[in-house]
Design a protein around this motif. Structure first.
Motif, short mmCIF file in Angstrom:
data_model
loop_
_atom_site.label_atom_id
_atom_site.label_comp_id
_atom_site.label_asym_id
_atom_site.label_seq_id
_atom_site.Cartn_x
_atom_site.Cartn_y
_atom_site.Cartn_z
N GLU A 124 0.83 -1.21 0.00
CA GLU A 124 0.00 0.00 0.00
C GLU A 124 0.87 1.26 0.00
OE1 GLU A 124 -3.88 -1.53 2.55
OE2 GLU A 124 -2.05 -0.92 3.61
N PHE A 125 1.96 1.20 0.72
CA PHE A 125 2.87 2.32 0.86
C PHE A 125 3.57 2.65 -0.45
CE2 PHE A 125 7.25 3.72 2.08
CZ PHE A 125 6.93 4.89 2.75
N GLN A 126 3.97 1.63 -1.19
CA GLN A 126 4.83 1.81 -2.37
C GLN A 126 4.06 1.95 -3.69
OE1 GLN A 126 8.03 2.29 -2.38
NE2 GLN A 126 8.65 1.62 -0.36
N GLN A 127 2.91 1.31 -3.82
CA GLN A 127 2.27 1.23 -5.13
C GLN A 127 1.23 2.32 -5.35
OE1 GLN A 127 0.70 -2.72 -5.69
NE2 GLN A 127 2.73 -3.60 -5.96
N SER A 128 1.27 2.91 -6.52
CA SER A 128 0.22 3.85 -6.91
C SER A 128 -1.11 3.12 -6.97
CB SER A 128 0.54 4.46 -8.28
OG SER A 128 1.73 5.20 -8.22
N GLY A 129 -2.17 3.82 -6.63
CA GLY A 129 -3.49 3.24 -6.72
C GLY A 129 -3.95 2.49 -5.48
N SER A 130 -3.11 2.42 -4.45
CA SER A 130 -3.52 1.69 -3.26
C SER A 130 -4.56 2.44 -2.45
CB SER A 130 -2.31 1.35 -2.38
OG SER A 130 -1.76 2.52 -1.81
N ARG A 131 -4.63 3.74 -2.64
CA ARG A 131 -5.64 4.56 -1.99
C ARG A 131 -6.24 5.50 -3.04
NH1 ARG A 131 -4.96 1.35 1.41
NH2 ARG A 131 -4.98 1.65 3.66
N LYS A 132 -7.56 5.64 -3.03
CA LYS A 132 -8.21 6.54 -3.98
C LYS A 132 -7.74 7.97 -3.78
CE LYS A 132 -12.35 3.74 -4.48
NZ LYS A 132 -13.77 3.60 -4.15
N TRP A 133 -7.60 8.38 -2.51
CA TRP A 133 -7.17 9.77 -2.26
C TRP A 133 -5.78 10.03 -2.82
CZ3 TRP A 133 -2.78 10.17 0.61
CH2 TRP A 133 -2.53 9.21 1.61
N ALA A 134 -4.91 9.02 -2.81
CA ALA A 134 -3.55 9.20 -3.33
C ALA A 134 -3.56 9.29 -4.86
CB ALA A 134 -2.64 8.07 -2.87
N GLY A 135 -4.57 8.72 -5.48
CA GLY A 135 -4.68 8.76 -6.93
C GLY A 135 -5.63 9.84 -7.41
N SER A 136 -5.90 10.81 -6.56
CA SER A 136 -6.91 11.83 -6.86
C SER A 136 -6.43 12.91 -7.83
CB SER A 136 -7.40 12.48 -5.57
OG SER A 136 -6.34 13.19 -4.95
N THR A 137 -5.15 12.90 -8.15
CA THR A 137 -4.63 13.86 -9.12
C THR A 137 -4.08 13.08 -10.31
OG1 THR A 137 -2.40 13.87 -8.18
CG2 THR A 137 -3.98 15.46 -7.26
N PRO A 138 -3.89 13.73 -11.43
CA PRO A 138 -3.35 13.01 -12.61
C PRO A 138 -2.01 12.33 -12.34
CG PRO A 138 -4.25 15.11 -13.28
CD PRO A 138 -4.28 15.10 -11.77
N ALA A 139 -1.24 12.82 -11.38
CA ALA A 139 0.06 12.22 -11.08
C ALA A 139 -0.08 10.82 -10.49
CB ALA A 139 0.84 13.11 -10.12
N ASN A 140 -1.21 10.53 -9.84
CA ASN A 140 -1.48 9.22 -9.24
C ASN A 140 -0.30 8.73 -8.39
OD1 ASN A 140 -2.98 6.91 -8.66
ND2 ASN A 140 -2.21 5.81 -10.44
N TRP A 141 0.10 9.56 -7.45
CA TRP A 141 1.24 9.25 -6.59
C TRP A 141 0.97 8.08 -5.66
CZ3 TRP A 141 2.28 14.83 -4.45
CH2 TRP A 141 2.93 15.57 -5.44
N PRO A 142 2.00 7.35 -5.29
CA PRO A 142 1.85 6.36 -4.23
C PRO A 142 1.73 7.09 -2.88
CG PRO A 142 4.13 6.43 -4.98
CD PRO A 142 3.34 7.35 -5.88
N VAL A 143 1.24 6.40 -1.87
CA VAL A 143 1.03 6.97 -0.55
C VAL A 143 2.31 7.60 0.00
CG1 VAL A 143 0.52 6.36 1.85
CG2 VAL A 143 -0.96 5.54 0.02
N TRP A 144 3.45 6.92 -0.16
CA TRP A 144 4.69 7.45 0.42
C TRP A 144 5.00 8.85 -0.08
CZ3 TRP A 144 8.80 9.25 -2.30
CH2 TRP A 144 8.95 8.82 -3.63
N LYS A 145 4.70 9.11 -1.35
CA LYS A 145 5.03 10.42 -1.92
C LYS A 145 4.15 11.51 -1.31
CE LYS A 145 6.45 12.32 -6.32
NZ LYS A 145 6.63 12.02 -7.75
N TRP A 146 2.87 11.21 -1.11
CA TRP A 146 1.97 12.16 -0.46
C TRP A 146 2.47 12.47 0.96
CZ3 TRP A 146 -1.84 15.10 -2.34
CH2 TRP A 146 -2.39 14.75 -3.58
#
Length: 176
Positions: A124-146
Motif C-alpha cells: 500500500e505504501f509503495q504502489q500507486s493506486g492503493s488509496r483513492k485519495w492518493a490517486g486523486s490527481t493526474p500524477a497518481n502518486w503512491p502513498v509514500w510520496k503524499w
C-alpha cells in the motif's frame, strides 16, 4: 525527491526533520509568534499551522476512505487551484493558539503521521493506486510520496524559512 525503500525509512526521516524543524521555535518569544517580516512569507505561527493543516488533511483523507466516504482533495471547500485560501484556513484555525500549544500539537500530529505511515502495508505504501485519495490527481502518486510531500519536504523547507525569519528578527533587534 528521495524514494523510500520502506515505511520505516520514511518514518526515520520524518522524525529527524520534524525534530529539527520544531526545535527552531524553542527560542521564539510568544509575543513574536505572529510577526511577519519582509522576505519571509509566513509568521512562525503560520509556519506551524501550515504543517498541522496538511498533516490533518492526509489523516482525514485516510479516515474518510476507510469509512467508505468519497474523499475530495485537497479539501471539500477548496480545489487544487485554491491553495492560498486553504492555507489561510489553516492559519485561522490556529490563530488563537499559543506557540507552546502549536508546538505540542505539531509533536502530536507527527506521532499520528508516523502511526498512519506504519499502518500501511509495504505494498500500500509503495504502489500507486492503493488509496483513492492518493490517486486523486493526474500524477497518481503512491502513498509514500503524499506523506513525504506533506511532512519531510515542508519540514525541511520551512526550517529554512524559520531560520531566515530568526536571522532577520535578530538583525532588527540589534538595530533597535
Amino acid at each position: 525527491m528521495p524514494r523510500y525503500s520502506s515505511r520505516q525509512e520514511l518514518v526515520q526521516e520524518m522524525r529527524k526533520r520534524a525534530r529539527l524543524f520544531i526545535g527552531e521555535f524553542e527560542e521564539i518569544a510568544e509575543q513574536d509568534k505572529d510577526t511577519l517580516l519582509a522576505d519571509v512569507d509566513r509568521s512562525p505561527a503560520q509556519m506551524i499551522a501550515y504543517q498541522l493543516g496538511w498533516m490533518k488533511l492526509i489523516q482525514q483523507w485516510e479516515r474518510d476512505e476507510q469509512a467508505g466516504l468519497t474523499v475530495v482533495t485537497p479539501h471539500p471547500d477548496y480545489k487544487w487551484n485554491q491553495l492560498g485560501p486553504l492555507y489561510q484556513s489553516f492559519y485561522e484555525t490556529y490563530q488563537d493558539w499559543t506557540l507552546v500549544a502549536l508546538m505540542a500539537e505539531f509533536e502530536q500530529q507527527v506521532a499520528h503521521m508516523i502511526d498512519l505511515t506504519l499502518s500501511f502495508s509495504e505494498e500500500e505504501f509503495q504502489q500507486s493506486g492503493s488509496r483513492k485519495w492518493a490517486g486523486s490527481t493526474p500524477a497518481n502518486w503512491p502513498v509514500w510520496k503524499w506523506i513525504h510531500i506533506n511532512t519531510v519536504a515542508p519540514f525541511k523547507s520551512f526550517r529554512t524559512k524559520i531560520r531566515k525569519w530568526k536571522k532577520i528578527k535578530n538583525g532588527l533587534e540589534r538595530i533597535l
